[in-house]
Design an enzyme around this catalytic site. Structure first.
Site, mmCIF file in Angstrom:
data_model
loop_
_atom_site.group_PDB
_atom_site.id
_atom_site.type_symbol
_atom_site.label_atom_id
_atom_site.label_comp_id
_atom_site.label_asym_id
_atom_site.label_seq_id
_atom_site.Cartn_x
_atom_site.Cartn_y
_atom_site.Cartn_z
ATOM 1 N N GLY A 1 -3.669 9.538 2.139
ATOM 2 C CA GLY A 1 -3.457 9.135 3.527
ATOM 3 C C GLY A 1 -4.681 9.477 4.341
ATOM 4 O O GLY A 1 -4.776 10.581 4.874
ATOM 5 N N THR B 1 0.876 -1.187 0.000
ATOM 6 C CA THR B 1 0.000 0.000 0.000
ATOM 7 C C THR B 1 0.903 1.224 0.000
ATOM 8 O O THR B 1 1.935 1.234 0.682
ATOM 9 C CB THR B 1 -0.950 0.055 1.220
ATOM 10 N N LYS C 1 8.432 36.095 2.923
ATOM 11 C CA LYS C 1 8.162 34.918 2.065
ATOM 12 C C LYS C 1 7.087 35.281 1.053
ATOM 13 O O LYS C 1 6.024 35.764 1.417
ATOM 14 C CB LYS C 1 7.683 33.740 2.923
ATOM 15 N N ASP D 1 0.437 3.819 1.471
ATOM 16 C CA ASP D 1 0.307 4.581 2.724
ATOM 17 C C ASP D 1 1.385 4.317 3.780
ATOM 18 O O ASP D 1 1.546 5.107 4.700
ATOM 19 C CB ASP D 1 -1.062 4.303 3.370
HETATM 20 O O1 F6P Z 1 -4.415 2.476 -1.019
HETATM 21 C C1 F6P Z 1 -4.437 3.438 -0.056
HETATM 22 C C2 F6P Z 1 -5.157 4.645 -0.591
HETATM 23 O O2 F6P Z 1 -4.500 5.126 -1.718
HETATM 24 C C3 F6P Z 1 -5.344 5.744 0.442
HETATM 25 O O3 F6P Z 1 -4.230 6.571 0.581
HETATM 26 C C4 F6P Z 1 -6.559 6.444 -0.078
HETATM 27 O O4 F6P Z 1 -7.229 7.090 0.962
HETATM 28 C C5 F6P Z 1 -7.375 5.325 -0.642
HETATM 29 O O5 F6P Z 1 -6.477 4.298 -0.957
HETATM 30 C C6 F6P Z 1 -8.200 5.661 -1.844
HETATM 31 O O6 F6P Z 1 -8.905 4.529 -2.225
HETATM 32 P P1 F6P Z 1 -9.763 4.388 -3.549
HETATM 33 O O7 F6P Z 1 -8.828 4.232 -4.692
HETATM 34 O O8 F6P Z 1 -10.588 3.176 -3.329
HETATM 35 O O9 F6P Z 1 -10.567 5.644 -3.664
#
Ligand code: F6P
Length: 324
Positions: free
Chosen positions: A172, A127, A215, A129
């Site tokens: 995330g 994953t 900035k 994440d």
């Molecule tokens: O695989 C993890 C992830 O990419 C997360 O970061 C995100 O919140 C989620 O999947 C999105 O899922 P989907 O593609 O089902 O919308």
């Protein structure tokens, strides 16, 4: 000894999954096993979609994003009927072991399946994440971070030209790992993550101070699951407080695609290879966890270790570097 094994990918895809499928398949073939690919994750077990894999079938995929076996987030697999159907199919096909590449949800699925199936069940953490308890790394994280860093670098050019604040949302839902890595690598002014409460007043103050100190622009990296809302909501709240010009960019699913970087290819290759070794050793209900840089077996059910303070320290580092 049962020499029929199967592999599937489940949940959100991640760059590098193909490399793990390739190495698992080739190592198993090398050891004289028959290897089956299950199509579309756990759905494929329920719908009996299976493919006998030969070495050439997994050629030319090591550099490809996505998963050539396809994936799904299966609702049916969460039901007793779905689990039983999946187990019955594996038993009918006389498959003695199953390797699943996926995230925490997929690992929970494996534990559920073990109630109806007595073959070996092995996980590979995949994953973007990087949020699976018990492992320092999950396949796809590094590639996703590289993709996001490239995007933020481009956005910074236009942020500078126009003198705007950019709120850039990265993936995330429950975890700020991607956001933190991207913010550190890009020299962002701020980072907002689910593990650390976001205070809009303080954020607005920091942005005003940045402006006063000369900035021209600011980059704020926002994890999609931040407690104050996504990038759009946060931007709206900050606009009300500061009136500073801003834009929002949602990086979204581009973070999940594209060719895996070398690190993900190699890590995935080693995990696929080790996952098969675990099967050969007779291990069950474990996954290929990275600990101290080495791949070791760890039980699929891991207790979450609190990393809040480490993450808060990293958030602080981003802020110091971005506001001084
Ligand atoms: O695989 C993890 C992830 O990419 C997360 O970061 C995100 O919140 C989620 O999947 C999105 O899922 P989907 O593609 O089902 O919308």
């Amino acid at each position: 000894m049962n020499k029929k094994t199967a592999i599937l990918t489940s949940g959100g895809d991640a760059p590098g999954m193909n490399s793990a499928i390739r190495s698992f398949t080739r190592r198993a073939l090398w050891e004289g096993y028959e290897v089956y690919g299950i199509i579309s994750g756990f759905e494929g077990l329920i719908n009996e979609e299976i493919l006998k894999l030969k070495s050439r079938d997994v050629g030319l995929i090591i550099n490809q994003g996505g998963t050539f076996l396809k994936t799904s987030r299966s609702e049916k697999f969460k039901t007793k009927e779905g689990l039983k159907k999946a187990a019955d199919f594996l038993l009918k096909k006389k498959i003695g072991s199953l390797c699943v590449i996926g995230g925490e949800g997929s690992f929970s699925g494996l534990l559920e399946l073990s109630r109806y199936y007595d073959g070996q069940l092995i996980g590979i953490p995949g994953t973007i994440d990087n949020d699976i308890p018990g492992t320092e790394y999950t396949i796809g994280f590094q590639t996703a971070v590289e993709t996001a860093v490239m995007a933020v670098d481009k956005i910074r050019d236009t942020a500078f030209s126009h003198g705007r604040i950019f709120f850039i949302e990265v993936m995330g839902r429950k975890c700020g790992e991607i956001a933190l890595a991207v913010a550190l690598a890009c020299g962002a002014e701020d980072v907002l993550i689910p593990e650390s409460p976001t205070n809009i007043d303080e954020l607005s103050e920091r942005l005003m101070k940045n402006k006063e100190s000369g900035k021209r622009f600011s980059i704020i990296v926002v994890a999609e699951g931040d407690d104050a809302g996504g990038a759009f909501k946060i931007a709206e709240k900050v606009e009300k407080k500061t009136g500073l010009p801003h834009r929002v960019a949602i990086l979204g699913h581009i973070q999940r695609g594209g060719p895996p970087c070398a690190f993900d290819r190699i890590m995935a290759l080693n995990m696929g290879d080790r996952a098969f070794e675990f099967i050969k050793k007779g291990l069950n209900l474990v996954f290929t966890a990275v600990k101290g840089g080495h791949i070791e077996p760890a039980y699929l059910k891991q207790v979450k270790v609190e990393t809040k303070s480490v993450k808060e320290a990293a958030v602080n580092t981003v802020r110091i570097m971005g506001t001084i």
